[in-house]
Design a protein around this motif. Sequence first.
Motif, PDB file in Angstrom:
ATOM      1  N   ALA A 197       4.516 -23.552 -42.463  1.00  0.00           N
ATOM      2  CA  ALA A 197       4.035 -24.485 -41.447  1.00  0.00           C
ATOM      3  C   ALA A 197       5.004 -25.639 -41.224  1.00  0.00           C
ATOM      4  N   ASP A 198       5.965 -25.834 -42.178  1.00  0.00           N
ATOM      5  CA  ASP A 198       6.939 -26.924 -42.024  1.00  0.00           C
ATOM      6  C   ASP A 198       8.050 -26.570 -41.053  1.00  0.00           C
ATOM      7  N   VAL A 199       8.113 -25.311 -40.631  1.00  0.00           N
ATOM      8  CA  VAL A 199       9.121 -24.882 -39.661  1.00  0.00           C
ATOM      9  C   VAL A 199       8.452 -24.790 -38.297  1.00  0.00           C
ATOM     10  N   VAL A 200       8.859 -25.611 -37.375  1.00  0.00           N
ATOM     11  CA  VAL A 200       8.247 -25.684 -36.043  1.00  0.00           C
ATOM     12  C   VAL A 200       9.308 -25.333 -35.014  1.00  0.00           C
ATOM     13  N   VAL A 201       9.030 -24.296 -34.218  1.00  0.00           N
ATOM     14  CA  VAL A 201       9.920 -23.915 -33.122  1.00  0.00           C
ATOM     15  C   VAL A 201       9.294 -24.413 -31.826  1.00  0.00           C
ATOM     16  N   SER A 241      12.166 -28.102 -35.435  1.00  0.00           N
ATOM     17  CA  SER A 241      12.379 -28.986 -36.586  1.00  0.00           C
ATOM     18  C   SER A 241      11.972 -28.290 -37.870  1.00  0.00           C
ATOM     19  N   VAL A 242      12.572 -28.742 -38.975  1.00  0.00           N
ATOM     20  CA  VAL A 242      12.233 -28.277 -40.316  1.00  0.00           C
ATOM     21  C   VAL A 242      11.904 -29.512 -41.158  1.00  0.00           C
ATOM     22  N   THR A 243      10.733 -29.523 -41.779  1.00  0.00           N
ATOM     23  CA  THR A 243      10.343 -30.633 -42.643  1.00  0.00           C
ATOM     24  C   THR A 243      10.448 -30.193 -44.092  1.00  0.00           C
ATOM     25  N   VAL A 244      11.179 -30.950 -44.878  1.00  0.00           N
ATOM     26  CA  VAL A 244      11.468 -30.609 -46.266  1.00  0.00           C
ATOM     27  C   VAL A 244      10.699 -31.561 -47.180  1.00  0.00           C
ATOM     28  N   THR A 245       9.993 -31.003 -48.152  1.00  0.00           N
ATOM     29  CA  THR A 245       9.370 -31.811 -49.198  1.00  0.00           C
ATOM     30  C   THR A 245      10.325 -31.861 -50.383  1.00  0.00           C
ATOM     31  N   VAL A 246      10.642 -33.066 -50.861  1.00  0.00           N
ATOM     32  CA  VAL A 246      11.699 -33.241 -51.854  1.00  0.00           C
ATOM     33  C   VAL A 246      11.198 -34.048 -53.044  1.00  0.00           C
ATOM     34  N   ASP A 247      11.683 -33.693 -54.198  1.00  0.00           N
ATOM     35  CA  ASP A 247      11.399 -34.405 -55.439  1.00  0.00           C
ATOM     36  C   ASP A 247      12.721 -34.516 -56.206  1.00  0.00           C
ATOM     37  N   PRO A 248      13.202 -35.740 -56.550  1.00  0.00           N
ATOM     38  CA  PRO A 248      12.535 -37.035 -56.400  1.00  0.00           C
ATOM     39  C   PRO A 248      12.597 -37.548 -54.965  1.00  0.00           C
ATOM     40  N   ARG A 249      11.875 -38.605 -54.733  1.00  0.00           N
ATOM     41  CA  ARG A 249      11.833 -39.196 -53.406  1.00  0.00           C
ATOM     42  C   ARG A 249      13.223 -39.699 -53.011  1.00  0.00           C
ATOM     43  N   ALA A 309      13.735 -20.220 -48.336  1.00  0.00           N
ATOM     44  CA  ALA A 309      14.092 -19.554 -47.083  1.00  0.00           C
ATOM     45  C   ALA A 309      13.436 -20.248 -45.912  1.00  0.00           C
ATOM     46  N   VAL A 310      14.163 -20.283 -44.799  1.00  0.00           N
ATOM     47  CA  VAL A 310      13.657 -20.823 -43.541  1.00  0.00           C
ATOM     48  C   VAL A 310      13.800 -19.710 -42.494  1.00  0.00           C
ATOM     49  N   VAL A 311      12.676 -19.361 -41.872  1.00  0.00           N
ATOM     50  CA  VAL A 311      12.672 -18.307 -40.856  1.00  0.00           C
ATOM     51  C   VAL A 311      12.513 -18.953 -39.493  1.00  0.00           C
ATOM     52  N   LEU A 312      13.497 -18.730 -38.617  1.00  0.00           N
ATOM     53  CA  LEU A 312      13.447 -19.264 -37.260  1.00  0.00           C
ATOM     54  C   LEU A 312      13.210 -18.131 -36.285  1.00  0.00           C
ATOM     55  N   GLY A 367      16.663 -16.216 -37.034  1.00  0.00           N
ATOM     56  CA  GLY A 367      17.008 -15.474 -38.236  1.00  0.00           C
ATOM     57  C   GLY A 367      16.444 -16.138 -39.466  1.00  0.00           C
ATOM     58  N   THR A 368      16.834 -15.654 -40.627  1.00  0.00           N
ATOM     59  CA  THR A 368      16.392 -16.188 -41.915  1.00  0.00           C
ATOM     60  C   THR A 368      17.573 -16.881 -42.593  1.00  0.00           C
TER      61      THR A 368
END
Length: 428
Positions: A324-328, A343-351, A425-428, A398-399
């Motif tokens: 759901a973080d990949v929006v075309v 857009s691609v939203t990335v959740t990252v640790d650490p902030r 992986a990010v699928v567009l 693509g992936t």
Amino acid sequence: MSTAYALAAVTAVLRGQLMAYLRATGASSAVGGVSVSAGPPDRVAVGNQEPNQVNLFLARVTRNPTWANLGPPPRSAGGDEVAVLPLGVDLHYVASAYGHDPLTGEILLGHLLAMLHETPVLTRTAIRRALAPDPPDPTMPAPVAESRLAEQVEQLRVSVTNSPGGEETFRLWSAFSAPYRSSVFFDVSVVLVDPLRGAREPLPVRSVTAGTVDVRGPEVDQVRADGPTGTPVTAGATLVVTGRNLAGPDVRVRIGPATAVPAAASAGELRVPLSAFDRPVPAGIGGLVVTHSVDLGDPPQPRPALASDAVPVTYHPAITIAPADVVVDSSRTADGVVLRTGSVTVTVDPRVGARQQATLSLTGDGGTVLAAPPGNGVAAGAEDTDRIRFAFRDVPAGTYLARLRVDGVDSPLTADPSGRYDGPAVVL
């Protein structure tokens, strides 16, 4: 150091020494009396009634290069000046000889050169004697006599210099607006003028204590993540610090401003969970330092007096990207290739902080590198974020393998049992 009256004091010393030299050598009697003045050449009377006279003129003052290159004044840790450097200057004189009778000028000029050659250094005794003559000199102002010239650190050195060429001499005496007379050029170096503005005075020391401490501080050889060889340092990892003399009184591990107490400590190894630090450690490359405290002061209090050299620690950000973080937002076809925009939203640790540099690499056929939004999208009033939205435009469908780079350090990729990278992986 000398006061600002030191320049006048140097001229007064030279004038007094020359007058004494002319009397001692008999040159004054040989020409029928002579006076020594100190002033601009245009004020010396010339013509048929020209007196027997030597005039000392301070024509130029320059910064002494050695004292000018000492650097800025030293300051305390709070930024206050703890010392004020003196002003070091060199004095450049023009000494001219005058006389009505033939050869008088040459006689006076010769004795002037002899005096300068015989006294290349103005000694402290000579300065004190010249500034306190007996009988007193009524033309010498009291502040000049009290200029502390004899107490300055540097001794005054006198050196005769070459006279300028014909064209330069013409320009010089034209500037003086005075008839040319035979002259000697010499320098006096270095005059130190003590500034009136002093440094901020520190509080007095109440007491001085002495003691001995063991100076065998900690030495760090390596920092790694707990686990198999090659395990990257990521969020939730435990740092394994190896070296010598690591265990000690009040041992602490510091990365930047973050500090932690090791969960386990021995002489050769420390174990520190990243979660033990008193503040979040940012992703990127940081310097790890091990410190030991020593009881200092009266009464004794533990202070971090012993520290190891800093050893670099590469802290990798860990990311997750849900479908759901990949929006075309739109697609189009160009030359048979489907291009995606979204857009691609990335959740990252650490902030990630607003001032850190972050990019997202999409690796694959037609891959690209996406730039983070300004301030990494950190909300107003916040210092960091755990989600960064990267916009993309016209990227082939693509992936892709996604890697987040924060301050030059990439997030790790996952691999399947065969060792082939398969995520994130990010699928567009």
